[in-house]
Design a protein around this motif. Structure first.
Motif, PDB file in Angstrom:
ATOM      1  N   ILE A  47       0.860  -1.181   0.000  1.00 25.66           N
ATOM      2  CA  ILE A  47       0.000   0.000   0.000  1.00 25.66           C
ATOM      3  C   ILE A  47       0.896   1.230   0.000  1.00 25.66           C
ATOM      4  O   ILE A  47       1.616   1.487   0.957  1.00 25.66           O
ATOM      5  CB  ILE A  47      -0.928   0.018   1.230  1.00 25.66           C
ATOM      6  N   GLN A  48       0.862   1.994  -1.084  1.00 25.67           N
ATOM      7  CA  GLN A  48       1.725   3.149  -1.270  1.00 25.67           C
ATOM      8  C   GLN A  48       0.887   4.421  -1.447  1.00 25.67           C
ATOM      9  O   GLN A  48      -0.323   4.351  -1.680  1.00 25.67           O
ATOM     10  CB  GLN A  48       2.622   2.928  -2.497  1.00 25.67           C
ATOM     11  N   PRO A  49       1.535   5.602  -1.373  1.00 27.73           N
ATOM     12  CA  PRO A  49       0.779   6.861  -1.490  1.00 27.73           C
ATOM     13  C   PRO A  49       0.140   7.083  -2.853  1.00 27.73           C
ATOM     14  O   PRO A  49      -0.832   7.813  -2.961  1.00 27.73           O
ATOM     15  CB  PRO A  49       1.837   7.943  -1.209  1.00 27.73           C
ATOM     16  N   THR A  50       0.712   6.478  -3.917  1.00 25.42           N
ATOM     17  CA  THR A  50       0.172   6.687  -5.264  1.00 25.42           C
ATOM     18  C   THR A  50       0.009   5.348  -5.984  1.00 25.42           C
ATOM     19  O   THR A  50       0.601   4.340  -5.593  1.00 25.42           O
ATOM     20  CB  THR A  50       1.096   7.587  -6.106  1.00 25.42           C
ATOM     21  N   LYS A  51      -0.772   5.364  -7.083  1.00 23.81           N
ATOM     22  CA  LYS A  51      -1.016   4.142  -7.851  1.00 23.81           C
ATOM     23  C   LYS A  51       0.271   3.631  -8.490  1.00 23.81           C
ATOM     24  O   LYS A  51       0.559   2.436  -8.463  1.00 23.81           O
ATOM     25  CB  LYS A  51      -2.050   4.421  -8.945  1.00 23.81           C
ATOM     26  N   LYS A  52       1.045   4.539  -9.096  1.00 26.99           N
ATOM     27  CA  LYS A  52       2.272   4.119  -9.767  1.00 26.99           C
ATOM     28  C   LYS A  52       3.272   3.526  -8.789  1.00 26.99           C
ATOM     29  O   LYS A  52       3.942   2.534  -9.092  1.00 26.99           O
ATOM     30  CB  LYS A  52       2.884   5.303 -10.516  1.00 26.99           C
ATOM     31  N   LYS A  53       3.366   4.123  -7.605  1.00 28.44           N
ATOM     32  CA  LYS A  53       4.273   3.579  -6.593  1.00 28.44           C
ATOM     33  C   LYS A  53       3.796   2.218  -6.109  1.00 28.44           C
ATOM     34  O   LYS A  53       4.611   1.342  -5.810  1.00 28.44           O
ATOM     35  CB  LYS A  53       4.386   4.547  -5.418  1.00 28.44           C
ATOM     36  N   SER A  54       2.487   2.043  -6.032  1.00 30.17           N
ATOM     37  CA  SER A  54       1.933   0.768  -5.585  1.00 30.17           C
ATOM     38  C   SER A  54       2.232  -0.333  -6.599  1.00 30.17           C
ATOM     39  O   SER A  54       2.594  -1.456  -6.224  1.00 30.17           O
ATOM     40  CB  SER A  54       0.424   0.903  -5.378  1.00 30.17           C
ATOM     41  N   ILE A  55       2.077  -0.024  -7.884  1.00 25.71           N
ATOM     42  CA  ILE A  55       2.375  -1.005  -8.937  1.00 25.71           C
ATOM     43  C   ILE A  55       3.858  -1.350  -8.934  1.00 25.71           C
ATOM     44  O   ILE A  55       4.248  -2.519  -9.039  1.00 25.71           O
ATOM     45  CB  ILE A  55       1.949  -0.454 -10.315  1.00 25.71           C
TER      46      ILE A  55
END
Length: 325
Positions: A47-55
């Protein structure tokens, strides 16, 4: 000693993490996976702050875990299931992850490695269990992290605040030009600098939350305002250095007063460049100064006009956008 304690609050990321853990563990338990609780750990890590970081986090952790399984096969199955082997494996494993730029996947891969060590037998059943466990953990994290609250309203708020700060700064400059003194502390200047940093960071976060978007209209806007702020910071010392008030001062003050009332995101800079040309013409028509001090003041004012022109040219090169108040 007074402690600065942040107010207690529960954010979207906290809620998504809690929901993701519940879903991941429930699904892993439903599938009757061994070490099903670890699915929650894998979800938390992704679980990351942004979608791209999460991917990126999910991909990095998956690859790192696959490499970790290969290392486990070599060191545990090939040599021995012994604590010393864990230490040797980690010593050799971390540098490889760093070289491949998957070092952020070390913790999740360690979870898988310890499962294998605990089982003492890397067979096909355990391998499939770990692969499904990763799919559940990482997949759940990606699924819950696909929802991101809109931050456009906050960006709009920043935009209006910055525009109001710029208008206030110009008004303070006008006061100084007309009265020759001012009690202004310069607070708006510092506020604008800090607000621009926060606004750019938030706009960049918005880019990271859109998988197909590579830029953000607000980010370009705040960059443009940042460039303009540098010019304002160059103008202020020139205004403060004016030795006396001269006839040309009113021309510049009137122009800046008009400009202060029309600081917005629309691109009307070309109009003000035309108005500034008129100011320069009127500036040239006024009689030459009769003293050295007045000559220096006129020279400083002419430099101010040149800086204002640069300020407007930066805005003119910006396309602008239309937003609702």
């Amino acid at each position: 000693m007074k402690l600065n304690v942040k107010p207690y609050s529960i954010g979207y990321r906290t809620l998504k993490t809690a929901l993701g853990v519940v879903i991941a563990i429930s699904l892993a338990q439903f599938l009757e996976l061994d070490y099903y609780v670890s699915a929650g750990i894998l979800t938390i890590l992704c679980i990351q702050p942004t979608k791209k970081k999460s991917i990126r986090a999910a991909f990095s952790r998956f690859i790192a875990s696959i490499i970790g399984i290969a290392y486990a096969f070599v060191f545990f199955e090939g040599i021995a299931y012994h604590p010393i082997m864990i230490g040797i494996l980690i010593v050799l494993f971390i540098p490889l992850l760093v070289t491949l730029r998957f070092q952020d996947g070390f913790v999740s891969s360690s979870v898988i490695l310890l499962h294998i060590y605990n089982a003492k037998n890397l067979n096909l059943d355990l391998l499939s269990n770990e692969l499904v466990l990763m799919m559940v953990g990482f997949g759940t994290a990606l699924a819950v992290n696909m929802y991101m609250p809109s931050i456009e309203k906050k960006l709009e708020t920043y935009r209006y605040e910055i525009e109001n700060l710029y208008a206030s700064i110009f008004r303070e400059i006008v006061v100084y030009l007309r009265e020759g003194e001012s009690s202004w502390s310069g607070k708006e200047l510092m506020d604008a600098r800090m607000l621009l940093e926060k606004a750019k960071a938030l706009a960049y976060q918005d880019v990271q939350n859109h998988l197909t978007r590579h830029e953000n209209k607000y980010y370009h806007y705040f960059e443009m305002r940042e460039q303009q702020l540098e010019i304002i910071e160059r103008i202020l010392p020139k205004i403060a250095a004016l030795p006396v008030i001269v006839d040309q001062t009113d021309l510049v003050a009137d122009f800046l007063e008009d400009l202060a009332e029309h600081v917005h995101s629309g691109n009307t800079a070309y109009r003000y460049i035309s108005k500034l040309d008129i100011v320069k013409d009127n500036f040239a028509k006024l009689p030459l100064p009769g003293s050295h001090e007045k000559f220096l003041a006129m020279a400083e004012l002419y430099q101010v006009i040149h800086e204002i022109e640069s300020y407007l040219e930066i805005k003119q090169s910006y396309k602008g956008f239309h937003t609702k108040k």
